[in-house]
Write a protein that holds these residues in place. Structure first.
Motif, PDB file in Angstrom:
ATOM      1  N   LEU B  35       1.116  -1.057  -0.080  1.00  0.00           N
ATOM      2  CA  LEU B  35       0.001  -0.264   0.155  1.00  0.00           C
ATOM      3  C   LEU B  35       0.658   0.994  -0.320  1.00  0.00           C
ATOM      4  O   LEU B  35       0.436   2.251  -0.501  1.00  0.00           O
ATOM      5  CB  LEU B  35      -1.073   0.033   1.116  1.00  0.00           C
ATOM      6  N   MET B 102      -5.672  12.847  -1.014  1.00  0.00           N
ATOM      7  CA  MET B 102      -6.518  12.702   0.193  1.00  0.00           C
ATOM      8  C   MET B 102      -7.991  12.462   0.212  1.00  0.00           C
ATOM      9  O   MET B 102      -8.350  11.752   0.782  1.00  0.00           O
ATOM     10  CB  MET B 102      -6.373  13.723   1.309  1.00  0.00           C
ATOM     11  N   LYS B 104      -9.954  12.644  -2.966  1.00  0.00           N
ATOM     12  CA  LYS B 104     -10.150  10.680  -3.619  1.00  0.00           C
ATOM     13  C   LYS B 104     -10.342   9.841  -2.847  1.00  0.00           C
ATOM     14  O   LYS B 104     -11.746   9.369  -3.313  1.00  0.00           O
ATOM     15  CB  LYS B 104      -8.902  11.265  -4.993  1.00  0.00           C
ATOM     16  N   TYR B 105      -8.749   9.440  -2.447  1.00  0.00           N
ATOM     17  CA  TYR B 105      -9.222   8.489  -1.566  1.00  0.00           C
ATOM     18  C   TYR B 105      -9.671   8.287   0.211  1.00  0.00           C
ATOM     19  O   TYR B 105     -10.419   7.735   0.355  1.00  0.00           O
ATOM     20  CB  TYR B 105      -7.794   7.480  -1.533  1.00  0.00           C
ATOM     21  N   GLY B 106      -9.973   9.708   0.122  1.00  0.00           N
ATOM     22  CA  GLY B 106     -11.130   9.581   1.831  1.00  0.00           C
ATOM     23  C   GLY B 106     -12.404   9.001   1.608  1.00  0.00           C
ATOM     24  O   GLY B 106     -12.843   8.348   1.570  1.00  0.00           O
ATOM     25  N   ILE B 108     -12.687   6.375  -0.800  1.00  0.00           N
ATOM     26  CA  ILE B 108     -13.048   5.254  -1.780  1.00  0.00           C
ATOM     27  C   ILE B 108     -12.272   4.016  -0.770  1.00  0.00           C
ATOM     28  O   ILE B 108     -12.010   2.849  -0.649  1.00  0.00           O
ATOM     29  CB  ILE B 108     -13.174   5.161  -3.060  1.00  0.00           C
ATOM     30  N   ALA B 109     -11.073   5.093  -0.315  1.00  0.00           N
ATOM     31  CA  ALA B 109     -10.315   3.789   0.186  1.00  0.00           C
ATOM     32  C   ALA B 109      -9.545   4.340   1.200  1.00  0.00           C
ATOM     33  O   ALA B 109      -8.666   5.208   1.207  1.00  0.00           O
ATOM     34  CB  ALA B 109      -9.565   3.102  -0.911  1.00  0.00           C
ATOM     35  N   PRO B 110     -10.071   4.321   3.195  1.00  0.00           N
ATOM     36  CA  PRO B 110      -9.650   5.537   3.599  1.00  0.00           C
ATOM     37  C   PRO B 110      -7.735   5.196   4.010  1.00  0.00           C
ATOM     38  O   PRO B 110      -7.051   5.329   4.652  1.00  0.00           O
ATOM     39  CB  PRO B 110     -10.326   5.156   4.491  1.00  0.00           C
ATOM     40  N   SER B 111      -8.305   3.775   4.241  1.00  0.00           N
ATOM     41  CA  SER B 111      -6.115   3.419   4.386  1.00  0.00           C
ATOM     42  C   SER B 111      -5.528   3.511   3.333  1.00  0.00           C
ATOM     43  O   SER B 111      -4.186   4.675   3.773  1.00  0.00           O
ATOM     44  CB  SER B 111      -6.282   1.669   4.247  1.00  0.00           C
ATOM     45  N   LYS B 112      -5.653   4.749   1.905  1.00  0.00           N
ATOM     46  CA  LYS B 112      -5.131   4.957   0.767  1.00  0.00           C
ATOM     47  C   LYS B 112      -4.635   7.002   1.542  1.00  0.00           C
ATOM     48  O   LYS B 112      -3.645   7.056   1.159  1.00  0.00           O
ATOM     49  CB  LYS B 112      -5.134   4.892  -0.249  1.00  0.00           C
ATOM     50  N   ALA B 113      -6.022   7.037   2.238  1.00  0.00           N
ATOM     51  CA  ALA B 113      -6.104   8.177   2.320  1.00  0.00           C
ATOM     52  C   ALA B 113      -4.496   8.875   3.376  1.00  0.00           C
ATOM     53  O   ALA B 113      -4.009   9.328   3.283  1.00  0.00           O
ATOM     54  CB  ALA B 113      -6.936   9.004   2.949  1.00  0.00           C
ATOM     55  N   LEU B 114      -4.710   7.878   4.318  1.00  0.00           N
ATOM     56  CA  LEU B 114      -3.764   7.511   5.783  1.00  0.00           C
ATOM     57  C   LEU B 114      -2.631   7.357   4.659  1.00  0.00           C
ATOM     58  O   LEU B 114      -1.911   8.479   5.572  1.00  0.00           O
ATOM     59  CB  LEU B 114      -4.681   6.552   6.148  1.00  0.00           C
ATOM     60  N   HIS B 117      -2.076  10.644   3.101  1.00  0.00           N
ATOM     61  CA  HIS B 117      -1.225  11.912   4.919  1.00  0.00           C
ATOM     62  C   HIS B 117      -0.134  11.646   5.578  1.00  0.00           C
ATOM     63  O   HIS B 117       0.089  12.562   5.623  1.00  0.00           O
ATOM     64  CB  HIS B 117      -2.436  11.844   5.870  1.00  0.00           C
TER      65      HIS B 117
END
Lengths: 798, 196
Positions: B35, B102, B104-106, B108-114, B117
């Protein structure tokens, strides 16, 4: 002679730097240069006059930052009046020959617009509108919008200028070393936007020296049909002793400007660090260069906030999936206001390779104006594809076009006079490439001739509104071949005629051709190929259809548009028939290992969890999957996180995998699922951090709570209204900054007053148990799992 | 006359250990590493490091009363700047790209947003280190550590003074919101002393 008349056949010389000259004369850092119009009038007039004497035709008033964000309205009027009077005085005093015009100068607000920053688009328009109105009252000859490093703010300023004056408008942007605006737009994208909205000239200033601006100028000139303006800096600043020195002197500056003007730039001046000497030298070096005649480039294009999509030889794919027609799940999402579902459709289609997204959210039971506008804005926060705004409601169309960041595709107009009268003014005002359907009051002609005639009528009417044929793309209407076996022929013949004889681009909603037939994909793929071969420019299509993609990439390859067959080869593996998956990849590296759904979720394998659930649901009851597989997996990971054997990214990846499994469950039983309780979530007023809040949302949804996410920067009243409306048993508030904790407290006070039954959970980086107690929260959750556990307590308690 | 120096940086190299620390994951498994790697590739395409700063002598500082007052009013800053003849005021940002990722992925995929970040937090730190190192080399003197509005007894409101002096919106596309948060979000402003 008016400025517009002069611009038509002449080169125009602008002035050079102002701010840098004022600093030399003692302007302090942080001091507003606009005040000098009053306090140091003599210096200002002297500089203006020096520019006119140097040969400038246009001198900008010292109003770059004159707006209501920096001055109150009374002060603003005094400043703009004085600034314009100063230029007039200089013009009258100057002895130089040639026409002299006075410009209102409009610079950026210094704020970023939403969603990146906190300035609302309409508020930005109003800020600029106030300056424009005062400039018009003060009697300027034209407006120069300059140094804009963001396409959205550029649009706001240009819209304000157009709505509040008839004056000529020059639009000039500040490009970075990568040749793009700070927020990403290319020169071509800016031409699409500015020209579409009726700017009189478009170009670049500041940021770069003249040598680096050559490339930007080249690109602008290659696409713009209006005059191009270039105003470079005198290179870069450095310090010599106690003085700031720019490294490009008048001679070098004039030399590069001569090159730029020879390329065809029609409006030339200087920005930071340039002086009357730079302008004088440029004028003397370039006055013999004949102005290049303007030509309509005839380029059909749309744009987003980053790039333009140009309609040329290569056919364009327009994703059709954001549309409720015939889609139960999509309708449900609209009714439930589930924006994430719509956004995910957009992102998924982008991953499939479409160039433009069609956006249709029309449903009788919802407020389409609000929904469409929000959908457009929110899509533009997560995807950089240009959008095709698709609605029959002209109020919704205008509202969405206004907010759209770029030049949109407009779907649609047709040959009905009433419709043309409603749509063409919007195309003219906001810019856009409009899809024109070849039908009129008497319906859809069954013959090619009939449709061609309507196309001609539409072109004639468009011309009356001042809309160029390049901004019209004809849809000759694919009708089902099952009802009329000549249907495809009529569509294709009219399409070819419009392309070849009328010289306009064409688009088709391809899949209509097979309506009512078995194995529609097979028919669609072949029809698509036939249409492409007849010259189709764009297709509104389903990007998950492998037949369509096969046809598209094979056609491009066979037509010599795919060098080394590279695109076809890279895509060939993906022409499977697999249905759309949840967005974004989890790692599928472990996919070889034997694994059950439970393990797939624990390991956070999103795609695999989706597939496995899909397979399972054919034989196992949805609720059994939830109880036997998904919930145990979530509990395993949740406990691991609480015992610190698993970390946040792992918790999240598992939660996302569980969510994709739930997606299958939800499709199988859309009404089902037992809602354990409703939770309203929001990041409080003034705060824009939402990662933590999104994490809580994801986990709570997985644990069976219905989450109503109000987003970030949400006012107390809005949060409490929602709590009351839903009689929600709990509300989750997030704040990241000490400065926004008071807004959290304010929200809690209002909850206590209006919704005393509601429990308040708070979280966020700055919060502590002590802080939470102080502001009267029911629960401080230090992480998302803690919020879930508390929610379970509350809802069991109920 | 005070010159605001502007610089751009395209080769900021974040430290993976630090990214994982920001992401709250000190013992990554394969999935987390994958990831992070894929996020790093996506982030690299949009990162755009920019910084602007001024170096002020004592006399120049006197000419900017707002800043002078702020410094005099903060004991922490006084302590930091003791024995320094010059100060540096800087602002730096890695641009809007990471905020868009952040956002965009917030959805659909918070793990990526994290992960973005965390990458953003680490990258802006590294950028600041690079800027400070360069300034230090140019001046031939050591700098104190960076002190930002909101640290210790230096009020967050000082952000407005820093913005008045540097004009970061013009130089590096960094803006200040009503809440005194900055946009783009992965940005830093700081005051430092130049050690004699």
């Amino acid at each position: 002679m008016t400025f517009r008349e002069y611009l038509k056949n002449n080169k125009v010389y602008l002035d050079g730097g102002m701010g840098t000259l004022l600093q030399e004369r003692g302007l302090k850092p942080g001091e507003r240069p606009e005040l000098w119009n009053i306090t140091h009038k003599d210096i200002i007039v002297e500089i203006h006059r020096a520019y006119y004497d140097a040969g400038s035709n246009v001198v900008s008033a010292n109003t770059f930052g004159a707006n209501v964000l920096h001055f109150d309205e009374v002060e603003l009027k005094t400043i703009i009046d004085a600034a314009v009077a100063n230029v007039r005085e200089a013009a009258n005093a100057s002895t130089s020959q040639g026409p002299k015009f006075v410009a209102l100068d409009i610079g950026p607000t210094g704020k970023l617009l939403k969603p990146l920053g906190d300035l609302d688009f309409e508020d930005a328009v109003e800020v600029f509108a106030k300056t424009v109105r005062l400039g018009v009252q003060a009697g300027v000859d034209l407006i120069i919008i300059e140094t804009m490093n963001d396409s959205y703010e550029t649009k706001a300023a240009l819209l304000a200028a157009k709505e509040n004056s008839d004056l000529p408008v020059i639009v000039s942007n500040a490009y970075g070393q990568d040749g793009k605006l700070m927020t990403g737009a290319t020169p071509t994208a800016m031409v699409a936007l500015a020209e579409g909205m009726g700017a009189d000239a478009v170009g670049a200033n500041c940021s770069l020296g003249s040598a680096q601006l050559v490339d930007v100028a080249q690109e602008l000139l290659s696409v713009a049909s209006i005059p191009v303006v270039i105003k470079p800096n005198a290179g870069l600043p450095h310090t010599e002793g106690n003085k700031t020195v720019f490294d490009v002197g008048p001679d070098e500056f004039a030399q590069t400007m001569a090159e730029i003007i020879s390329m065809g730039v029609r409006v030339a001046g200087g920005c930071c660090g340039t002086t009357p000497a730079h302008i004088a030298k440029m004028v003397s070096e370039t006055k013999e260069i004949a102005p290049k005649a303007l030509e309509d480039k005839g380029i059909t294009m749309v744009s987003s906030y980053t790039h333009a999509v140009v309609f040329k030889d290569e056919p364009i794919l327009i994703g059709e999936r954001i549309n409720p027609t015939g889609k139960k799940r999509f309708k449900q999402a609209l009714v439930e206001n589930d924006m994430d579902y719509i956004l995910t459709e957009g992102i998924n289609q982008q991953e499939k390779g479409v160039h433009i997204l069609d956006v249709n959210v029309g449903l009788p039971e919802i407020d389409e104006v609000d929904m469409l506008t929000r959908a457009v804005c929110e899509l533009q926060a997560v995807t950089d594809l240009p959008l095709q705004i698709d609605t029959a409601d002209t109020v919704a169309m205008e509202s969405a076009l206004r907010r759209y960041n770029g030049k949109a595709m407009i779907n649609s107009v047709n040959g009905k006079v009433e419709v043309m009268d409603a749509i063409f003014p919007l195309v003219k005002k906001y810019g856009g490439l409009v899809v024109a359907l070849t039908l009129d009051e008497s319906g859809i002609p069954s013959t090619a001739e009939g449709r061609i005639q309507i196309a001609k009528n539409i072109l004639a009417k468009a011309q009356e509104f001042g809309i160029s044929p390049k901004d019209i793309i004809f849809d000759t209407l694919a009708m089902t071949v099952s009802a009329d076996n000549k249907a495809a022929v009529a569509t294709l013949d009219s399409l070819a005629y419009i392309k070849n004889q009328l010289g306009c681009h064409t688009s088709l909603g391809v899949s209509n051709i097979s309506f009512g037939l078995p194995n529609r994909d097979a028919v669609n793929g072949v029809f698509f190929g036939m249409a492409l071969e007849r010259g189709l420019s764009a297709a509104i299509m389903n990007p998950y259809s492998s037949e369509m993609l096969k046809t598209y990439y094979a056609f491009k390859m066979l037509r010599g548009m795919d060098e080394n067959c590279a695109q076809y080869i890279s895509k060939a593996d993906s022409f499977g028939t697999v249905a759309p998956k949840t967005a974004v990849t989890g790692s599928v590296a472990a996919s070889q290992e034997a694994m059950d759904l439970r393990q797939a979720i624990i390991k956070g394998l999103k795609d695999m969890a989706y597939q496995m659930t899909k397979e399972k649901i054919a034989t196992v009851e949805p609720l059994e999957i939830v109880n036997q597989e998904i919930i145990p997996a979530l509990n395993y990971v949740g406990q691991g996180f609480e015992q610190k054997t698993m970390y946040l990214p792992q918790l999240l990846m598992s939660a996302e995998a569980a969510k994709s499994a739930f997606q299958v469950i939800k499709e199988a039983m859309p009404k089902g699922g037992n809602n354990k309780g409703t939770c309203v979530l929001a990041t409080v007023k003034g705060d824009i951090h939402d990662i933590g809040k999104n994490i809580v949302k994801l986990l709570m949804e997985n644990y069976g709570f219905m989450v109503v996410d109000l987003g970030k920067d949400v006012k107390p009243a809005e949060i409490v209204d929602k709590v009351v409306e839903l009689h929600a048993p709990m509300v989750g508030l997030s704040a990241l900054m000490t400065t926004t904790v008071p807004a959290m407290e304010e929200t809690i006070v209002l909850v206590r007053e209006k919704a005393p039954w509601c429990k308040v959970i708070v979280g966020g980086a700055v919060l502590t148990q002590e802080y939470a107690d102080k502001i009267g929260a029911d629960k401080y959750a230090s992480d998302a799992m803690e919020a879930v556990r508390y929610a379970e307590q509350i809802c069991v308690g109920e | 006359m005070i010159t605001v120096v502007t610089k751009t940086y395209n080769n900021i190299e974040p430290d993976n250990r630090e990214i994982l620390r920001y992401a709250g994951c000190m013992e990554p498994d394969n999935n987390v590493n994958t990831l992070m790697q894929s996020s790093l590739v996506e982030a690299a395409a949009v990162l755009s490091g920019k910084a602007c700063y001024v170096v002020l002598s004592q006399e120049e500082l006197e000419e900017i009363p707002e800043l002078n007052q702020v410094i005099k009013g903060s004991q922490d800053l006084q302590y930091l700047l003791r024995g320094c003849s010059k100060i540096v005021v800087m602002a730096a940002t890695i641009g809007v790209g990471i905020d868009r990722l952040m956002a965009k992925y917030g959805k659909i995929a918070p793990s990526k947003a994290l992960m973005f970040h965390a990458i953003g937090a680490e990258t802006i730190e590294k950028l600041c280190d690079m800027v400070c190192q360069e300034i230090s080399q140019e001046l031939g003197a050591e700098l104190t550590y960076r002190f930002s509005p909101g640290y210790g007894d230096l009020p967050l409101e000082t952000q407005r003074t820093v913005f008045d002096i540097l004009n970061p919106p013009k130089h590096i596309g960094l803006t200040l919101q009503e809440s005194t948060l900055m946009a783009p979000s992965k940005s830093v402003t700081a005051i430092m002393g130049v050690k004699n």
